[in-house]
Motif scaffolding. Structure first.
Motif, PDB file in Angstrom:
ATOM      1  N   LEU A 138      37.690  44.111  40.800  1.00  0.00           N
ATOM      2  CA  LEU A 138      39.034  44.143  40.212  1.00  0.00           C
ATOM      3  C   LEU A 138      39.813  42.876  40.565  1.00  0.00           C
ATOM      4  O   LEU A 138      40.474  42.287  39.707  1.00  0.00           O
ATOM      5  CB  LEU A 138      39.791  45.393  40.691  1.00  0.00           C
ATOM      6  CG  LEU A 138      41.211  45.545  40.171  1.00  0.00           C
ATOM      7  CD1 LEU A 138      41.215  45.659  38.652  1.00  0.00           C
ATOM      8  CD2 LEU A 138      41.875  46.749  40.791  1.00  0.00           C
ATOM      9  N   LEU A 139      39.715  42.448  41.811  1.00  0.00           N
ATOM     10  CA  LEU A 139      40.410  41.219  42.211  1.00  0.00           C
ATOM     11  C   LEU A 139      39.839  40.002  41.495  1.00  0.00           C
ATOM     12  O   LEU A 139      40.589  39.095  41.119  1.00  0.00           O
ATOM     13  CB  LEU A 139      40.328  41.025  43.726  1.00  0.00           C
ATOM     14  CG  LEU A 139      41.236  41.917  44.556  1.00  0.00           C
ATOM     15  CD1 LEU A 139      41.027  41.657  46.040  1.00  0.00           C
ATOM     16  CD2 LEU A 139      42.689  41.724  44.193  1.00  0.00           C
ATOM     17  N   GLU A 140      38.524  39.979  41.285  1.00  0.00           N
ATOM     18  CA  GLU A 140      37.929  38.865  40.540  1.00  0.00           C
ATOM     19  C   GLU A 140      38.440  38.819  39.108  1.00  0.00           C
ATOM     20  O   GLU A 140      38.785  37.764  38.594  1.00  0.00           O
ATOM     21  CB  GLU A 140      36.405  38.969  40.532  1.00  0.00           C
ATOM     22  CG  GLU A 140      35.756  38.425  41.772  1.00  0.00           C
ATOM     23  CD  GLU A 140      34.269  38.217  41.584  1.00  0.00           C
ATOM     24  OE1 GLU A 140      33.874  37.379  40.741  1.00  0.00           O
ATOM     25  OE2 GLU A 140      33.513  38.901  42.284  1.00  0.00           O
ATOM     26  N   VAL A 141      38.486  39.973  38.459  1.00  0.00           N
ATOM     27  CA  VAL A 141      38.986  40.032  37.088  1.00  0.00           C
ATOM     28  C   VAL A 141      40.444  39.581  37.050  1.00  0.00           C
ATOM     29  O   VAL A 141      40.829  38.774  36.195  1.00  0.00           O
ATOM     30  CB  VAL A 141      38.841  41.456  36.506  1.00  0.00           C
ATOM     31  CG1 VAL A 141      39.626  41.610  35.218  1.00  0.00           C
ATOM     32  CG2 VAL A 141      37.372  41.786  36.285  1.00  0.00           C
ATOM     33  N   LEU A 142      41.233  40.073  37.961  1.00  0.00           N
ATOM     34  CA  LEU A 142      42.651  39.705  38.003  1.00  0.00           C
ATOM     35  C   LEU A 142      42.824  38.216  38.280  1.00  0.00           C
ATOM     36  O   LEU A 142      43.593  37.531  37.600  1.00  0.00           O
ATOM     37  CB  LEU A 142      43.380  40.538  39.065  1.00  0.00           C
ATOM     38  CG  LEU A 142      44.869  40.282  39.223  1.00  0.00           C
ATOM     39  CD1 LEU A 142      45.617  40.590  37.937  1.00  0.00           C
ATOM     40  CD2 LEU A 142      45.422  41.129  40.364  1.00  0.00           C
ATOM     41  N   GLY A 143      42.102  37.703  39.261  1.00  0.00           N
ATOM     42  CA  GLY A 143      42.265  36.300  39.644  1.00  0.00           C
ATOM     43  C   GLY A 143      41.696  35.333  38.631  1.00  0.00           C
ATOM     44  O   GLY A 143      42.386  34.418  38.172  1.00  0.00           O
ATOM     45  N   LEU A 169      45.125  36.391  46.468  1.00  0.00           N
ATOM     46  CA  LEU A 169      44.111  37.242  45.823  1.00  0.00           C
ATOM     47  C   LEU A 169      42.753  37.044  46.487  1.00  0.00           C
ATOM     48  O   LEU A 169      42.043  38.009  46.770  1.00  0.00           O
ATOM     49  CB  LEU A 169      44.006  36.930  44.329  1.00  0.00           C
ATOM     50  CG  LEU A 169      45.074  37.507  43.430  1.00  0.00           C
ATOM     51  CD1 LEU A 169      44.923  36.962  42.008  1.00  0.00           C
ATOM     52  CD2 LEU A 169      45.006  39.022  43.417  1.00  0.00           C
ATOM     53  N   CYS A 176      46.650  32.065  33.349  1.00  0.00           N
ATOM     54  CA  CYS A 176      48.112  32.100  33.189  1.00  0.00           C
ATOM     55  C   CYS A 176      48.778  30.973  33.969  1.00  0.00           C
ATOM     56  O   CYS A 176      49.713  30.329  33.478  1.00  0.00           O
ATOM     57  CB  CYS A 176      48.665  33.449  33.630  1.00  0.00           C
ATOM     58  SG  CYS A 176      48.296  34.789  32.498  1.00  0.00           S
ATOM     59  N   VAL A 210      42.788  36.576  34.613  1.00  0.00           N
ATOM     60  CA  VAL A 210      44.198  36.652  34.222  1.00  0.00           C
ATOM     61  C   VAL A 210      45.049  35.601  34.939  1.00  0.00           C
ATOM     62  O   VAL A 210      45.672  34.748  34.302  1.00  0.00           O
ATOM     63  CB  VAL A 210      44.776  38.071  34.489  1.00  0.00           C
ATOM     64  CG1 VAL A 210      46.245  38.143  34.117  1.00  0.00           C
ATOM     65  CG2 VAL A 210      43.974  39.126  33.734  1.00  0.00           C
ATOM     66  N   ALA A 211      45.091  35.660  36.266  1.00  0.00           N
ATOM     67  CA  ALA A 211      46.033  34.835  37.023  1.00  0.00           C
ATOM     68  C   ALA A 211      45.768  33.337  36.883  1.00  0.00           C
ATOM     69  O   ALA A 211      46.704  32.558  36.655  1.00  0.00           O
ATOM     70  CB  ALA A 211      46.023  35.241  38.500  1.00  0.00           C
ATOM     71  N   TYR A 220      40.411  39.551  48.927  1.00  0.00           N
ATOM     72  CA  TYR A 220      39.017  39.787  48.551  1.00  0.00           C
ATOM     73  C   TYR A 220      38.084  39.714  49.759  1.00  0.00           C
ATOM     74  O   TYR A 220      37.268  40.603  49.972  1.00  0.00           O
ATOM     75  CB  TYR A 220      38.612  38.739  47.500  1.00  0.00           C
ATOM     76  CG  TYR A 220      37.190  38.819  47.029  1.00  0.00           C
ATOM     77  CD1 TYR A 220      36.846  39.640  45.969  1.00  0.00           C
ATOM     78  CD2 TYR A 220      36.188  38.050  47.617  1.00  0.00           C
ATOM     79  CE1 TYR A 220      35.536  39.714  45.515  1.00  0.00           C
ATOM     80  CE2 TYR A 220      34.882  38.115  47.168  1.00  0.00           C
ATOM     81  CZ  TYR A 220      34.559  38.946  46.117  1.00  0.00           C
ATOM     82  OH  TYR A 220      33.267  39.012  45.670  1.00  0.00           O
TER      83      TYR A 220
END
Length: 181
Positions: free
Chosen positions: A154-159, A135, A166, A162-163, A139
């Motif tokens: 978007l990648l920051e939010v996902l990484g 991720l 998790c 979320v990721a 970026y």
């Protein structure tokens, strides 16, 4: 004092950007807490390995981000000569040193994930760690460099949102989807 005038250890501390660490330490703690809530117990090995992974991941991110952004940072320096110091354009550390340190930090993060997979019986830990590192690569690093193409947020939010939590919950609980997720 300008960061380039600091001792070698001081220059590395500057490059490590300690003020940015809460951005990953807080989601790490959140994920660990979710894992504890799911199991009702604290696995101290999972906690230690989770934080060790995050520190290695942080160093991977900040060192390689400086390396990946060196040309843009040099342009910023030319445009705004009085702005905050930049690690490579202001000769705090050489680009090759940051690249090497970043790659070593990424390898260390993968080693921590491998140890977690082995000692905690978390077979997906190494794959998940690779995903987290990927991720960041998407970026900042070529060929994607999504930070410059409108996909960075978007990648920051996902990484980060979320990721990473998790992954930490998985390390702590051994479950992919815990009740708190």
């Amino acid at each position: 004092m300008h960061p380039a005038e600091l001792s070698l250890s001081g220059r590395w501390m500057f490059a490590a950007k300690l003020q940015s660490w809460p951005k990953l330490l807080v989601p790490t703690l959140l994920g660990q807490a979710i894992g504890v809530a799911a199991t009702g117990r604290v696995c101290t090995s999972a906690l230690a390995l989770g934080f060790a992974f995050t520190v290695c991941d942080l160093l991977f991110v900040v060192f390689l981000n400086d390396w990946g952004d060196r040309r843009v940072d040099a342009l910023k320096r030319q445009m705004f000569p009085d702005s905050s110091p930049k690690t490579i354009p202001d000769a705090v550390l050489p680009a090759s040193s940051l690249l090497t340190a970043g790659l070593l930090a990424g390898l260390a993060a993968l080693l921590v994930a491998f140890v977690a997979a082995s000692t905690l019986a978390r077979p997906l830990a190494l794959l998940a760690a690779l995903g987290l590192l990927a991720l960041f690569a998407a970026y900042t690093l070529p060929p994607l460099r999504l930070n410059y193409r409108g996909g960075g947020e978007l990648l920051e939010v996902l990484g980060v949102g979320v990721a990473l939590p998790c992954f930490q919950a998985y390390l702590q609980s051994g479950e992919l989807l815990t009740a708190g997720m």
